[in-house]
Design an enzyme around this catalytic site. Structure first.
Site, PDB file in Angstrom:
ATOM      1  N   SER A 280       0.819  -1.201   0.000  1.00 20.03           N
ATOM      2  CA  SER A 280       0.000   0.000   0.000  1.00 20.03           C
ATOM      3  C   SER A 280       0.855   1.255   0.000  1.00 20.03           C
ATOM      4  O   SER A 280       1.579   1.506  -0.954  1.00 20.03           O
ATOM      5  CB  SER A 280      -0.975  -0.045   1.175  1.00 20.03           C
ATOM      6  OG  SER A 280      -2.138   0.656   0.839  1.00 20.03           O
ATOM      7  N   ASP A 472      -8.426  -6.140  -5.245  1.00 19.11           N
ATOM      8  CA  ASP A 472      -8.301  -4.872  -4.526  1.00 19.11           C
ATOM      9  C   ASP A 472      -8.792  -3.728  -5.405  1.00 19.11           C
ATOM     10  O   ASP A 472      -8.533  -3.704  -6.614  1.00 19.11           O
ATOM     11  CB  ASP A 472      -6.832  -4.657  -4.159  1.00 19.11           C
ATOM     12  CG  ASP A 472      -6.594  -3.379  -3.371  1.00 19.11           C
ATOM     13  OD1 ASP A 472      -7.525  -2.919  -2.684  1.00 19.11           O
ATOM     14  OD2 ASP A 472      -5.468  -2.853  -3.441  1.00 19.11           O
ATOM     15  N   HIS A 534      -6.479  -6.424  -1.109  1.00 21.94           N
ATOM     16  CA  HIS A 534      -5.399  -5.495  -0.769  1.00 21.94           C
ATOM     17  C   HIS A 534      -4.291  -6.197   0.004  1.00 21.94           C
ATOM     18  O   HIS A 534      -3.121  -5.852  -0.133  1.00 21.94           O
ATOM     19  CB  HIS A 534      -5.983  -4.355   0.065  1.00 21.94           C
ATOM     20  CG  HIS A 534      -5.079  -3.189   0.244  1.00 21.94           C
ATOM     21  ND1 HIS A 534      -4.631  -2.415  -0.796  1.00 21.94           N
ATOM     22  CD2 HIS A 534      -4.526  -2.653   1.364  1.00 21.94           C
ATOM     23  CE1 HIS A 534      -3.852  -1.449  -0.331  1.00 21.94           C
ATOM     24  NE2 HIS A 534      -3.775  -1.577   0.977  1.00 21.94           N
TER      25      HIS A 534
END
Length: 557
Positions: A280, A472, A534
């Site tokens: 991320s 994601d 994610h």
């Protein structure tokens, strides 16, 4: 309209969204009554209003066009800055005496070591400004917590004594062959989310169940590597400070110091290959941290590669792919209706123009409006549906814990007094994500800065893996594939034209099972992981350990 965090778990975007949008954080946001028990006098509501007043004065010097843009941005602010502070509050903490620790490594001692160089002249053994740093180390008893019994573990703090910063880390030795297996630093994102969420929700040796008990993880990444989990920047997780880090570059100095002192204390690990992995907002962190390490010619860090999972690295390219992913072009059914998809298409040109200006100036005055406008125009429509931003396949089931109840279990576990005591933590409470830090980074312009420009320099020296779970939304695989193909470097043409090939399991009873796609040229590799959101290691643990072990083994470089 209020500024509320549209958090990317381990990669949070501070977006302006409608007031009914739940603030994501739950147990992760200021867990416990003691979180802000010790607040300096200048951190009052009046103190927080001063930055806004100064900010408004600065606006007077801008052009009419710039002021108009900032007036638009200002409409997203709450009336009072005490509702949305630009600085993270210090955590209540109690520093343990030196006698508590098994080892203390003084940066000043490391800095004072001189050796004879190749030219016969005296030079420092390692580069960098380390005088202000100390590393405190405690050998943790695995049996006391029931986490990977029999595996050597260390916990402790990196102290920046000059700036009163204290970063917590937790080290797990490899289950397999620690004398030869590589060492990996794992970083969660946010900015402002604890890497201990990655430890207990994704790739660490244990997860935490509903009974708030550790459960053994067969697919832990320390199966064949020693792993360091670092809570950074300060005031994240068990880390604390009375000062703040508000941009990625500043955080990089701390990480270099941590690794240098850790490997000085443990030379048996320093000789192993070393890799940095994260997800991320680590798409920002890792290019900077790796560049910082490689900038030091005299170092004891044997950096061999970096891995970025579902990262945010090149906003200009990646923001173009929010509409396709939300509207059915990413391999899953559409989440948004045609009208919403069209509005995102309409907003994209202005968004990219603003990001382009940010890339040119790298000024917070330009980058902050780009972040807020683009997040409001391209993330908020998806958020308003209630769908999980980390997994397009389902609804956000627990908005108080970033859509995942497991995050609440982790917070409850890490707030147990016996756990805090066992690992030597010095804060009175653990929080999984600190959204004040998220805002700090946003309002310093860090969110949209072009850190992808550092990647070509990395590719000249080490391999780079970009992997993405394909379910994601927030850092989706379409955008990650696109930015890697758009990146300008000597191998761009060959890499961009390379076809995606099947990625299959090769070394267990599921040999031949398709787990994704991969393309590679030179030192650059991209992977799409099927069925991963994610957090790929949480959603697809077998696939995750498969590609991780093979990457460390050098299969694609």
């Amino acid at each position: 309209m209020r500024v509320l965090p549209a958090a990317m778990l381990v990669g949070a975007a501070t977006a302006a969204v409608p007031p009914f949008q739940q603030v994501l954080g739950g147990n992760g946001a200021k867990h416990g009554a003691d979180h802000a028990a010790e607040v300096p006098a200048d951190h009052s509501a009046d103190g927080f209003s001063k930055p806004l007043h100064a900010f408004q004065e600065e606006l007077k010097s801008l052009s009419d066009e710039a002021r108009k843009l900032w007036d638009e941005v200002a409409s997203f602010f709450p009336e009072s800055m005490d509702q949305n502070p630009l600085f993270s509050l210090p955590k209540k903490h109690n520093r343990r005496p030196d006698s508590h620790w098994d080892h203390i490594v003084r940066g000043s001692d490391v800095q004072s070591v001189w050796v004879t160089g190749e030219n016969g002249e005296k030079e420092r053994e390692v580069d960098g400004k380390l005088e202000a740093y100390d590393l405190r180390v405690k050998k943790t008893d695995p049996g006391s917590l029931g986490i990977d019994p029999g595996v050597k573990q260390y916990t402790g703090y990196l102290d920046d004594n000059e700036n009163d910063k204290h970063l917590f880390y937790w080290f797990f030795e490899s289950r397999n062959d620690p004398e030869n297996d590589p060492v990996v630093l794992w970083l969660n994102g946010g900015p402002g989310c604890s890497s201990l969420t990655g430890l207990f929700m994704e790739l660490g040796p244990s997860s935490i169940n509903k009974k708030i008990q550790p459960v053994y993880n067969d697919y832990a990444w320390n199966s064949n590597a020693s792993v360091i989990f670092l809570d950074q920047p300060v005031n994240v997780g068990y880390s604390y400070s009375n000062s703040a880090v508000s941009d990625t570059v500043a955080a990089g100095k701390d990480v270099y110091a941590l690794l240098t002192l850790f490997f000085k204390q443990f030379p048996e690990y320093a000789k192993q290959d070393f890799h940095i992995a994260g997800e991320s907002y680590a798409g920002h962190y890792i290019p900077v941290f790796a560049s910082e390490i490689l900038s030091h010619k005299k170092r004891n860090i044997n950096l061999q590669s970096v891995l970025i999972g579902n990262g945010l690295t090149d906003g200009y390219t990646q923001y173009e792919y929010y509409r396709p992913m939300a509207c059915g072009d990413g391999g899953y059914p559409a989440v948004l209706d045609e009208s919403s998809c069209q509005s995102m298409d309409n907003a994209l040109p202005r968004c990219q123009s603003m990001i382009e200006s940010c890339y040119s100036s790298e000024s917070a005055w330009v980058c902050v409006p780009a972040s807020i406008y683009c997040n409001n125009a391209l993330l908020a429509p998806y958020q308003r549906t209630g769908q999980n931003v980390y997994d397009v396949r389902g609804k956000c089931e627990d908005s108080s814990n970033l859509c995942y109840s497991a995050m609440g279990y982790v917070s409850d576990y890490l707030n147990k007094p016996e756990v805090i005591e066992a690992v030597g933590a010095e804060v009175n409470g653990y929080d999984s994500c600190n959204f004040d830090i998220n805002r700090n980074f946003l309002f310093h312009g860090d969110w949209m800065k072009p850190y992808h420009r550092l990647v070509p320099g990395l590719l000249e020296q080490i391999p780079v893996l970009i992997y993405a779970g394909d379910a994601d939304f927030i850092c989706n695989w379409l955008g990650n594939k696109a930015w890697t193909e758009a990146l300008e470097w000597p191998g761009q043409a060959e890499y961009a034209s390379a076809e995606l090939e099947d990625l299959v399991i090769v070394d267990n009873e599921h040999t031949g099972k398709k787990i994704g796609q991969v393309k590679s040229h030179g030192n650059f590799t991209f992977m799409r992981l099927y069925g991963g959101g994610h957090m790929v290691p949480m959603d697809q643990p077998e696939s995750s350990l498969e590609f991780f072990n093979r990457w460390l083994g050098g299969e694609w470089f």
